[in-house]
Design a protein around this motif. Structure first.
Motif, short mmCIF file in Angstrom:
data_model
loop_
_atom_site.label_atom_id
_atom_site.label_comp_id
_atom_site.label_asym_id
_atom_site.label_seq_id
_atom_site.Cartn_x
_atom_site.Cartn_y
_atom_site.Cartn_z
N ASP A 114 -60.22 25.84 -26.52
CA ASP A 114 -60.92 26.58 -27.55
C ASP A 114 -61.94 27.49 -26.87
N PRO A 115 -61.84 28.81 -27.04
CA PRO A 115 -62.75 29.73 -26.33
C PRO A 115 -64.22 29.50 -26.68
N ASP A 116 -64.50 29.02 -27.87
CA ASP A 116 -65.89 28.78 -28.25
C ASP A 116 -66.49 27.62 -27.47
N ARG A 117 -65.66 26.67 -27.07
CA ARG A 117 -66.16 25.49 -26.36
C ARG A 117 -66.22 25.70 -24.85
N ASP A 125 -67.82 27.94 -23.17
CA ASP A 125 -69.13 28.36 -22.71
C ASP A 125 -70.19 27.27 -22.83
N SER A 126 -69.85 26.15 -23.44
CA SER A 126 -70.83 25.08 -23.60
C SER A 126 -70.52 23.94 -22.65
N ALA A 127 -71.56 23.18 -22.32
CA ALA A 127 -71.40 22.03 -21.42
C ALA A 127 -70.66 20.92 -22.15
N ALA A 128 -69.83 20.21 -21.45
CA ALA A 128 -69.07 19.10 -22.03
C ALA A 128 -69.99 17.91 -22.24
N GLU A 129 -69.92 17.33 -23.43
CA GLU A 129 -70.72 16.15 -23.73
C GLU A 129 -69.89 14.88 -23.61
N THR A 130 -68.57 14.98 -23.83
CA THR A 130 -67.66 13.85 -23.69
C THR A 130 -66.44 14.32 -22.91
N SER A 131 -65.60 13.39 -22.52
CA SER A 131 -64.39 13.76 -21.78
C SER A 131 -63.44 14.57 -22.64
N ASN A 132 -63.52 14.46 -23.96
CA ASN A 132 -62.68 15.26 -24.84
C ASN A 132 -63.07 16.73 -24.82
N ASP A 133 -64.29 17.04 -24.36
CA ASP A 133 -64.77 18.41 -24.30
C ASP A 133 -64.41 19.11 -22.99
N LEU A 134 -63.82 18.39 -22.04
CA LEU A 134 -63.49 18.97 -20.74
C LEU A 134 -62.24 19.83 -20.83
N HIS A 135 -62.22 20.91 -20.07
CA HIS A 135 -61.06 21.80 -20.02
C HIS A 135 -60.76 22.12 -18.57
N VAL A 136 -59.48 22.29 -18.28
CA VAL A 136 -59.04 22.64 -16.93
C VAL A 136 -58.55 24.07 -16.96
N LYS A 137 -58.97 24.85 -15.98
CA LYS A 137 -58.54 26.25 -15.92
C LYS A 137 -57.03 26.30 -15.68
N ALA A 138 -56.39 27.33 -16.20
CA ALA A 138 -54.93 27.46 -16.11
C ALA A 138 -54.45 27.52 -14.67
#
Length: 183
Positions: A60-63, A65-78
């Motif tokens: 999600d592009p909106d997420r 730019d924000s710091a991850a608060e849980t492991s569900n918020d983590l993203h891996v670059k393509a």
């Protein structure tokens, strides 16, 4: 009728039904009835199911730019490389310091955690042996090794040669080729 007669009649009836397939549709003998939904001259087809769309794993592009608060918020670059190894191809040849062929000489390949540029570096004491092999009868060696990505330098040691003529080679994250002619 006695109980024995009733029991034997029931058993005979059960055996008869089992032997002929139990009756009903799909039996092998006797007339069969056709239901209004089926006909012997037409084929029943099911409507084509729409193909499921391929899953989209883009974050999600909106997420982003924000710091991850849980492991569900983590993203891996393509373009992230999940590999824990890198392939290193060695292409070695040449001659020893006395001008003799390297044919059948033993080669030891070590890996080091740090970038080492000098044989005087203390990090050489913390080397890990990756492989032991020999040059072929023509004095050439071609070998592909899978090296863990946490190693930064290869030390290639040829038995019977002076230490100053061994090879230190820095590794990068990409697949690497180490080509060297000893002399």
């Amino acid at each position: 009728m006695t109980t024995f007669n009733q029991l034997s009649t029931l058993t005979l009836l059960c055996l008869t039904l089992c032997a002929c397939g139990g009756g009903g549709e799909g039996g092998s003998s006797g007339p069969t009835s056709t239901s209004p939904a089926s006909s012997s001259s037409s084929t029943v087809t099911t409507p084509a199911q729409p193909a499921e769309p391929a899953p989209n794993f883009d974050p999600d592009p909106d997420r982003l730019d924000s710091a991850a608060e849980t492991s569900n918020d983590l993203h891996v670059k393509a373009d992230f490389n999940f590999s824990t190894i890198k392939s290193v191809t060695l292409d070695l040849g040449g001659q020893d310091v006395f001008g003799a062929s390297l044919a059948n000489k033993m080669v030891k390949i070590y890996a080091l955690y740090d970038v080492v540029e000098s044989y005087a570096d203390q990090a050489l004491a913390d080397k890990a042996l990756l492989a032991t092999t020999r040059f072929n009868s023509a004095g050439q060696l071609t070998l592909t090794l899978d090296v863990p990505v946490n190693y930064q330098t290869l030390l290639i040691s040829v038995d019977g040669m002076l230490q100053s003529n061994h090879l230190l080679s820095e590794l990068t994250m990409q697949a690497t080729t180490v080509a060297h002619q000893f002399n």
